[in-house]
Write a protein that holds these residues in place. Structure first.
Motif, PDB file in Angstrom:
ATOM      1  N   GLY A  29      50.996  69.273  77.581  1.00 41.63           N
ATOM      2  CA  GLY A  29      51.071  69.045  79.010  1.00 41.63           C
ATOM      3  C   GLY A  29      49.932  67.863  79.674  1.00 41.63           C
ATOM      4  O   GLY A  29      49.225  67.674  78.798  1.00 41.63           O
ATOM      5  N   GLY A  30      50.485  67.446  80.843  1.00 38.34           N
ATOM      6  CA  GLY A  30      49.756  66.524  81.445  1.00 38.34           C
ATOM      7  C   GLY A  30      49.784  65.222  80.587  1.00 38.34           C
ATOM      8  O   GLY A  30      48.787  64.307  81.053  1.00 38.34           O
ATOM      9  N   ARG A  31      50.745  65.022  80.124  1.00 38.41           N
ATOM     10  CA  ARG A  31      51.310  63.491  79.187  1.00 38.41           C
ATOM     11  C   ARG A  31      52.350  62.807  79.624  1.00 38.41           C
ATOM     12  O   ARG A  31      53.381  63.611  80.370  1.00 38.41           O
ATOM     13  N   GLN A  32      52.542  61.504  79.482  1.00 37.76           N
ATOM     14  CA  GLN A  32      53.571  60.736  79.566  1.00 37.76           C
ATOM     15  C   GLN A  32      54.050  60.035  78.478  1.00 37.76           C
ATOM     16  O   GLN A  32      53.196  59.458  77.921  1.00 37.76           O
ATOM     17  N   LEU A  33      55.102  59.966  78.183  1.00 38.42           N
ATOM     18  CA  LEU A  33      55.705  59.328  77.048  1.00 38.42           C
ATOM     19  C   LEU A  33      56.078  57.845  77.518  1.00 38.42           C
ATOM     20  O   LEU A  33      57.205  57.907  77.755  1.00 38.42           O
ATOM     21  N   LEU A  34      55.363  56.897  77.013  1.00 35.51           N
ATOM     22  CA  LEU A  34      55.637  55.634  77.940  1.00 35.51           C
ATOM     23  C   LEU A  34      56.562  54.621  76.844  1.00 35.51           C
ATOM     24  O   LEU A  34      56.901  53.756  77.597  1.00 35.51           O
ATOM     25  N   PHE A  35      56.703  55.091  75.701  1.00 33.40           N
ATOM     26  CA  PHE A  35      57.268  54.215  74.931  1.00 33.40           C
ATOM     27  C   PHE A  35      57.486  55.063  73.594  1.00 33.40           C
ATOM     28  O   PHE A  35      56.949  55.755  73.045  1.00 33.40           O
ATOM     29  N   LEU A  36      58.955  54.831  73.048  1.00 32.98           N
ATOM     30  CA  LEU A  36      59.328  55.410  71.763  1.00 32.98           C
ATOM     31  C   LEU A  36      60.435  54.477  71.271  1.00 32.98           C
ATOM     32  O   LEU A  36      61.423  54.297  71.796  1.00 32.98           O
ATOM     33  N   ASP A  37      60.020  54.184  70.138  1.00 29.77           N
ATOM     34  CA  ASP A  37      61.087  53.358  69.208  1.00 29.77           C
ATOM     35  C   ASP A  37      61.326  53.620  67.851  1.00 29.77           C
ATOM     36  O   ASP A  37      60.024  53.496  67.046  1.00 29.77           O
ATOM     37  N   ALA A  38      62.218  54.073  67.442  1.00 31.00           N
ATOM     38  CA  ALA A  38      62.413  54.396  65.870  1.00 31.00           C
ATOM     39  C   ALA A  38      63.315  53.463  65.132  1.00 31.00           C
ATOM     40  O   ALA A  38      63.853  53.752  64.106  1.00 31.00           O
ATOM     41  N   THR A  39      63.353  52.243  65.470  1.00 34.03           N
ATOM     42  CA  THR A  39      64.235  51.175  65.016  1.00 34.03           C
ATOM     43  C   THR A  39      63.535  50.413  63.977  1.00 34.03           C
ATOM     44  O   THR A  39      64.067  49.653  63.220  1.00 34.03           O
ATOM     45  N   HIS A  40      62.120  50.420  63.907  1.00 27.91           N
ATOM     46  CA  HIS A  40      61.378  49.708  63.038  1.00 27.91           C
ATOM     47  C   HIS A  40      61.338  50.555  61.652  1.00 27.91           C
ATOM     48  O   HIS A  40      61.433  51.655  61.512  1.00 27.91           O
ATOM     49  N   PRO A  41      60.477  49.920  60.649  1.00 24.84           N
ATOM     50  CA  PRO A  41      60.244  50.693  59.351  1.00 24.84           C
ATOM     51  C   PRO A  41      59.619  52.073  59.846  1.00 24.84           C
ATOM     52  O   PRO A  41      59.510  53.032  59.222  1.00 24.84           O
ATOM     53  N   ARG A  42      58.470  51.886  60.789  1.00 22.68           N
ATOM     54  CA  ARG A  42      57.550  53.174  61.391  1.00 22.68           C
ATOM     55  C   ARG A  42      57.889  53.478  62.812  1.00 22.68           C
ATOM     56  O   ARG A  42      57.973  52.256  63.614  1.00 22.68           O
ATOM     57  N   VAL A  43      57.855  54.691  63.152  1.00 20.93           N
ATOM     58  CA  VAL A  43      58.313  54.998  64.737  1.00 20.93           C
ATOM     59  C   VAL A  43      57.044  54.395  65.305  1.00 20.93           C
ATOM     60  O   VAL A  43      55.842  54.448  65.011  1.00 20.93           O
ATOM     61  N   GLU A  44      57.434  53.865  66.654  1.00 18.46           N
ATOM     62  CA  GLU A  44      56.354  53.567  67.575  1.00 18.46           C
ATOM     63  C   GLU A  44      56.304  54.238  68.714  1.00 18.46           C
ATOM     64  O   GLU A  44      57.276  54.684  69.223  1.00 18.46           O
ATOM     65  N   ALA A  45      55.134  54.493  69.163  1.00 13.58           N
ATOM     66  CA  ALA A  45      55.067  55.330  70.551  1.00 13.58           C
ATOM     67  C   ALA A  45      53.909  54.920  71.302  1.00 13.58           C
ATOM     68  O   ALA A  45      52.830  54.403  70.827  1.00 13.58           O
ATOM     69  N   ALA A  46      53.987  55.352  72.688  1.00 19.33           N
ATOM     70  CA  ALA A  46      52.882  55.325  73.411  1.00 19.33           C
ATOM     71  C   ALA A  46      52.716  56.453  74.284  1.00 19.33           C
ATOM     72  O   ALA A  46      53.844  56.812  75.118  1.00 19.33           O
ATOM     73  N   VAL A  47      51.597  57.266  74.383  1.00 18.75           N
ATOM     74  CA  VAL A  47      51.658  58.268  75.042  1.00 18.75           C
ATOM     75  C   VAL A  47      50.163  58.442  76.081  1.00 18.75           C
ATOM     76  O   VAL A  47      49.097  57.947  75.590  1.00 18.75           O
TER      77      VAL A  47
END
Length: 594
Positions: A299-317
């Protein structure tokens, strides 16, 4: 192409009145038309006259059906246009307000002109901030006019097609059905994001849409929005959460395919290992999605980026709301970082930073705080250099590529705040190899106000575009991975003959501050320890209270151990200096705000 003065004169009130009139007349047409439709056939009426009547009746019903279908979509399109225009005019008003705030004026042709002679702007209007505001206002106007032109063309097309009778089939059975058939046409379409995808243009495009249009895109095209720098964090988070099931389903499909028995010859040992590695990579991506969902469930989070197209998943929370926060910190971790292995731990660190910032804010003011864990690049892994030299921790290449992405992310936060005229104090935090990535990002023009590099093997770019006096570094006792020379990863941010000037080195020793005592931190991985001076310092910088940060005090020089000549009295014993404490407010002047 419509002009700015034209769009500002567009009257949505008149369109609303036209919409009401069309709806009223369409209602009369459907009721009367359906009554007229029941006139024929007449029981027991046959012969030439009856045939002629049926033919004429059928012809009239065809025209009425077409008219009803056309009127239905025209009314819908006019209502859509009235709604869409409000978004455009709101965006124009916001751009004009931003321009006035920084000493510019928007001319009738959309050009942003400077109200001050060159070099004569007030000192509180920083030149870089003014230049950034001019770009944001120019792009906002350009995107507003782009949207307005699309509205104008779409509405003109609907009116022309209705006049030509292009709507409805003419034989729906009833006029009510014909009107319903006409309303199925989408009417005005929503404009896609700008092609060149700059954060300020993305922000201008989004802000030019009406709330109804934005809601439609969130429902129908979350794939357009989730990773679009410049959009509000709340929008990106909602879109990325909507994308998660499809991303997971695609990875599960890939995994099922990889686990199928191979047709043909039996795989050799080498091929078996390749297949095992591919399976492990997809499984790691699924574990990364698990980590994202577990983190968001706090809770109280925002998922600002999500990309699973690279060798490893990238994300920003983000912890907190980056849209309403006055103070936003973006933390970039380094070597061996992965979403599945690192996101949960670093998210807890950022939650502690926000909590410490809130403690400082309650005593000293400064507004709400949010902190982002940004894993938006392929951080080097332990075996990365063996497989791919560009992924070596000794090479700057991964940091350079990541720095380009990180700079866009910084600019996206700035553009989103600028579009709503929300104040922003943006702080860049970088640890270990992530400090190299942060440095390459700050080699670009960004809205970052302060930067703290800790456990840093080098600052990446030779010059960082951060205001003078707003670069900070931290070095833990026991951290032996921190060089003080210019190496392959850039200049060192620490005290040494080769150090980059203008860094303030912050303490990581135990301290007593205005908001309580804090502990020392140690080694390469301890900088984000909760209740540490190191984390407190980052929170102080993040909240804009740079003068509250505890500065590093170098140890005293070693005592003179030369032999004492006979007959010379011994010097009194040296006293041990007291441990460092927080500098009192005002001891280290904070440069003027940007």
């Amino acid at each position: 192409m419509v002009g700015l003065s034209d769009v500002k004169r567009w009257n949505t009130g008149q369109l609303d009145e036209i919409f009401k009139t069309v709806q009223q007349r369409l209602q009369v047409l459907t009721h009367s038309g359906d009554d007229f439709g029941k006139v024929i056939p007449v029981a027991d009426w046959s012969g030439p006259a009856a045939d002629n009547a049926r033919s004429a009746h059928s012809s009239l019903m065809f025209r009425i059906d077409k008219m009803a279908a056309g009127a239905s979509i025209v009314g819908k399109a006019i209502g859509q246009a009235a709604d869409a225009i409000t978004g455009v005019q709101h965006a124009i008003a916001g751009a004009e307000e931003l321009s006035r705030k920084y000493g510019y004026q928007i001319a009738d042709n959309g050009t942003v002109t400077d109200l001050y002679p060159e070099g004569k702007a007030p000192p509180e209007l920083h030149p870089e901030d003014r230049a950034r505001a001019k770009t944001e206002a120019s792009d906002a106007i350009a995107q507003a006019l782009r949207t307005a032109d699309d509205i104008d063309r779409d509405l003109a097309s609907v009116l022309q097609r209705a006049q030509q009778g292009d709507f409805g089939t003419g034989n729906e059975g009833t006029v009510t059905a014909a009107a319903a058939d006409g309303s199925l046409d989408p009417g005005l379409t929503l404009l896609e994001p700008p092609k060149d995808d700059s954060p300020t243009q993305n922000a201008g495009w989004w802000n030019s849409l009406s709330p109804a249009g934005q809601a439609i895109l969130l429902r129908d095209h979350p794939d357009w929005l989730g990773n679009l720098d410049g959009l509000p964090g709340g929008v990106r988070s909602q879109a990325n959460l909507a994308r998660l099931p499809a991303i997971r389903a695609d990875l599960e499909r890939q995994l099922a395919e990889l686990r199928k028995p191979m047709d043909g010859p039996v795989l050799g040992e080498y091929d078996m290992q390749i297949r095992a590695d591919e399976i492990a990579a997809v499984e790691a991506k699924l574990h990364s999605l698990d980590a994202v969902q577990t983190t968001m469930a706090k809770g109280g989070r925002q998922l600002l980026f999500l990309d699973a197209t690279h060798p490893r998943v990238e994300a920003a929370v983000a912890v907190g709301n980056v849209d309403t926060a006055t103070n936003v910190a973006v933390f970039t971790p380094g070597f061996t970082t992965t979403v599945d292995g690192s996101l949960g731990r670093y998210d807890n660190n950022m939650a502690n930073l926000v909590a410490t910032g809130n403690t400082i804010e309650r005593s000293y003011g400064g507004g709400p705080t949010a902190a982002v864990t940004w894993i938006g690049y392929q951080a080097p892994q332990a075996d990365g250099g063996l497989v791919d030299p560009t992924q070596s921790v000794a090479s700057p290449l991964a940091a350079q590529a990541g720095g380009d992405n990180l700079a866009r992310f910084y600019n996206g936060i700035g553009a989103a705040h600028g579009a709503t005229n929300t104040p922003l104090h943006l702080t860049a935090l970088g640890h270990s190899y992530g400090s190299v990535t942060t440095g390459f990002a700050l080699g670009h023009d960004t809205p970052v106000n302060d930067a703290v590099l800790f456990g840093s093997p080098g600052q990446g770019a030779d010059h960082l575009n951060v205001p003078a006096g707003h670069l900070y570094s931290e070095h833990n006792t026991g951290d032996n991975l921190v060089p003080t020379v210019h190496g392959t990863l850039g200049p060192s941010p620490y005290y040494s003959p080769n150090a980059v000037p203008n860094y303030h080195q912050l303490s990581t020793d135990a301290s007593v501050t205005g908001v309580g005592p804090f502990n020392a931190s140690y080694d390469h991985s301890g900088y984000l320890d909760n209740q540490s001076t190191s984390l407190y310092n980052m929170a102080a910088i993040t909240t804009g209270h740079n003068d509250l940060a505890v500065t590093y005090q170098p140890p005293p020089p070693p005592p003179d151990v030369r032999p004492i000549p006979s007959g010379v009295p011994a010097s009194p014993p040296a006293t041990t200096p007291p441990p460092p404490v927080a500098s009192p407010p005002g001891a280290t002047p904070t440069p003027p705000p940007r």
